[in-house]
Design an enzyme around this catalytic site. Structure first.
Site, PDB file in Angstrom:
ATOM      1  N   TRP A 101      -8.125 -57.449  27.235  1.00 20.50           N
ATOM      2  CA  TRP A 101      -8.914 -58.138  26.204  1.00 20.50           C
ATOM      3  C   TRP A 101     -10.251 -57.466  25.948  1.00 20.50           C
ATOM      4  O   TRP A 101     -10.694 -57.352  24.813  1.00 20.50           O
ATOM      5  CB  TRP A 101      -9.068 -59.621  26.555  1.00 20.50           C
ATOM      6  CG  TRP A 101      -7.729 -60.294  26.471  1.00 20.50           C
ATOM      7  CD1 TRP A 101      -6.978 -60.758  27.510  1.00 20.50           C
ATOM      8  CD2 TRP A 101      -6.935 -60.493  25.276  1.00 20.50           C
ATOM      9  NE1 TRP A 101      -5.780 -61.245  27.037  1.00 20.50           N
ATOM     10  CE2 TRP A 101      -5.730 -61.110  25.688  1.00 20.50           C
ATOM     11  CE3 TRP A 101      -7.130 -60.230  23.920  1.00 20.50           C
ATOM     12  CZ2 TRP A 101      -4.716 -61.449  24.775  1.00 20.50           C
ATOM     13  CZ3 TRP A 101      -6.127 -60.564  23.019  1.00 20.50           C
ATOM     14  CH2 TRP A 101      -4.946 -61.166  23.451  1.00 20.50           C
ATOM     15  N   ASP A 170     -16.814 -63.233  26.019  1.00 20.05           N
ATOM     16  CA  ASP A 170     -15.535 -63.824  25.646  1.00 20.05           C
ATOM     17  C   ASP A 170     -15.083 -64.636  26.860  1.00 20.05           C
ATOM     18  O   ASP A 170     -14.750 -64.066  27.899  1.00 20.05           O
ATOM     19  CB  ASP A 170     -14.533 -62.709  25.325  1.00 20.05           C
ATOM     20  CG  ASP A 170     -13.108 -63.232  25.123  1.00 20.05           C
ATOM     21  OD1 ASP A 170     -12.895 -64.458  25.189  1.00 20.05           O
ATOM     22  OD2 ASP A 170     -12.206 -62.399  24.888  1.00 20.05           O
ATOM     23  N   LYS A 194      -6.475 -72.652  25.440  1.00 20.63           N
ATOM     24  CA  LYS A 194      -6.166 -72.635  26.865  1.00 20.63           C
ATOM     25  C   LYS A 194      -6.724 -73.892  27.530  1.00 20.63           C
ATOM     26  O   LYS A 194      -5.957 -74.756  27.947  1.00 20.63           O
ATOM     27  CB  LYS A 194      -6.690 -71.367  27.506  1.00 20.63           C
ATOM     28  CG  LYS A 194      -5.982 -70.138  26.929  1.00 20.63           C
ATOM     29  CD  LYS A 194      -6.770 -68.896  27.103  1.00 20.63           C
ATOM     30  CE  LYS A 194      -6.330 -67.761  26.223  1.00 20.63           C
ATOM     31  NZ  LYS A 194      -4.912 -67.396  26.275  1.00 20.63           N
TER      32      LYS A 194
HETATM   33  N1  PMP Z   1      -9.648 -62.950  24.774  1.00 27.69           N
HETATM   34  C1  PMP Z   1      -8.999 -63.404  25.861  1.00 27.69           C
HETATM   35  C2  PMP Z   1      -9.653 -63.291  27.198  1.00 27.69           C
HETATM   36  C3  PMP Z   1      -7.726 -63.977  25.720  1.00 27.69           C
HETATM   37  O1  PMP Z   1      -7.073 -64.421  26.789  1.00 27.69           O
HETATM   38  C4  PMP Z   1      -7.144 -64.056  24.433  1.00 27.69           C
HETATM   39  C5  PMP Z   1      -5.795 -64.684  24.200  1.00 27.69           C
HETATM   40  N2  PMP Z   1      -4.938 -64.728  25.228  1.00 27.69           N
HETATM   41  C6  PMP Z   1      -7.862 -63.557  23.352  1.00 27.69           C
HETATM   42  C7  PMP Z   1      -9.109 -63.028  23.553  1.00 27.69           C
HETATM   43  C8  PMP Z   1      -7.289 -63.613  21.953  1.00 27.69           C
HETATM   44  O2  PMP Z   1      -7.428 -64.911  21.541  1.00 27.69           O
HETATM   45  P1  PMP Z   1      -6.828 -65.476  20.167  1.00 27.69           P
HETATM   46  O3  PMP Z   1      -5.353 -65.465  20.329  1.00 27.69           O
HETATM   47  O4  PMP Z   1      -7.432 -66.844  20.116  1.00 27.69           O
HETATM   48  O5  PMP Z   1      -7.310 -64.615  19.073  1.00 27.69           O
END
Ligand code: PMP
Length: 356
Positions: A101, A170, A194
């Site tokens: 991520w 994030d 989540k």
């Molecule tokens: N950052 C992290 C740490 C994540 O776990 C995720 C999704 N698993 C995201 C970003 C992407 O999030 P979204 O699907 O809400 O765009």
């Protein structure tokens, strides 16, 4: 029949919340309609919206000098909105890349400004976070971006980076599950699917002094969302509504500090079972950086993993597959996952390893 849902997101939501939503589905607040069918300008929805924002502030402990924004596009859109809104001409920003991520955040930001990896854990296969001293922040950087919990790798940032540069975090996969040192941050963001709500938006905390008027399309501007209290356009009303209900529960549990204690308890139980399995189950990550939300573990062989996952499904435990890019097993212990689900998993793990 409800299952034990260890999914990494979207994931389990609290049963009482789902039941309340079910009760209100045909007639929300005496309107004779569901919350998805009323106007987002109606007083009934306004109350839902304002309560969700107020609770997000309360449960997180964010001080008054932060705006709380509800923005569609999930955490992924924030990978772009952060640099678009924070980087002025000539500014640069550092990124800690401790997993998939953080890597995506950096990759997307590179389209919109001068950004660099202040630390990259790819060499060690993303099994740990950097120590504060390892992070190489260039002087004059506008911000340092961190992913506090890498959902796929199953590692969390325990110690905050030691830098004067404002942090951007994030926190998607550990939202509200730890108190934050708010004075260190300019932006804190995460997708809600989540710990907080069904998917559909990100909650974005932005320090008021970091709001800037940028030459961007309206929806991409933090200051526009702030000026309209996240009602510049039609918000994801069902997601906001459910988040408000989940946040009421988290508030009753003691907010971020309460959820941190509960999460630590669930994680300790599961890591304990892994550590005490005589090596049958193995955590591939640095012990000091173990995530409390996404517990990644391996069995001796891939064949054993396949049988383990199949057996778990037969016993009503789902979502235990590791991310498709890494394999293995991963149990996500998000806010709404009951302690009893972890107990059930630990019991099953014990029996499986003994061949029962
Ligand atoms: N950052 C992290 C740490 C994540 O776990 C995720 C999704 N698993 C995201 C970003 C992407 O999030 P979204 O699907 O809400 O765009």
């Amino acid at each position: 029949m409800r299952v034990h849902n260890f999914g990494a997101g979207p994931c389990t939501l609290p049963l009482p919340v789902l039941e309340e939503a079910q009760r209100e589905l045909l007639d929300f607040a005496g309107t004779g309609m569901s919350v998805m069918e009323i106007s987002h300008r109606s007083p009934e929805y306004q109350a839902v919206h304002e309560e969700a924002i107020a609770l997000a502030r309360k449960v997180s402990g964010a001080p008054d000098d932060f705006e709380v924004l509800l923005v569609q596009g999930g955490a992924t859109l924030q990978f772009a909105m952060v640099p678009l809104n924070l980087l002025g001409k000539g500014d640069q920003a550092g990124y800690v890349v401790a997993g998939a991520w953080g890597s995506k955040a950096l990759g997307d930001a590179a389209h919109h400004g001068k950004v660099y990896a202040a630390w990259d854990g790819a060499g060690s296969n993303y099994i740990r976070m950097p120590t504060p001293g390892e992070i190489d922040v260039r002087p004059g950087s506008r911000y340092l971006h961190v992913t506090t919990n890498e959902t796929m790798g199953g590692i969390r940032m325990v110690d905050w980076p030691g830098t004067d540069v404002p942090l951007v975090a994030d926190v998607s996969s550990e939202y509200f599950a730890r108190p934050l040192p708010w004075d260190r941050f300019d932006v804190v963001y995460g997708g809600v699917q989540k710990n907080l709500a069904p998917s559909g938006m990100a909650v974005v905390f932005v320090r008021r002094t970091a709001l800037a008027q940028r030459d961007l399309a309206s929806y991409l501007r933090y200051d526009v969302h702030a000026a309209h209290r996240s009602l510049y356009n039609t918000p994801p009303m069902f997601s906001v509504y459910l988040m408000g209900m989940v946040l009421r529960m988290l508030d009753d549990l003691g907010g971020a500090a309460g959820l941190e204690r509960i999460s630590a308890g669930k994680a300790d139980l599961l890591y304990g079972a892994i550590d005490e399995s005589g090596g049958y189950y193995r955590s591939p990550v640095d012990e000091a950086c173990r995530s409390r939300m996404n517990v990644v573990f391996r069995l001796p062989t891939e064949d054993a993993e396949t049988r383990f996952l199949r057996g778990a499904r037969e016993q009503g435990m789902v979502g235990l597959e590791g991310h498709r890019s890494v394999g293995g097993c991963r149990a996500s212990l998000y806010a709404a996952l009951p302690y009893q689900s972890v107990e059930a998993l630990v019991e099953y793990m014990g029996a499986f390893s003994k061949g029962c």
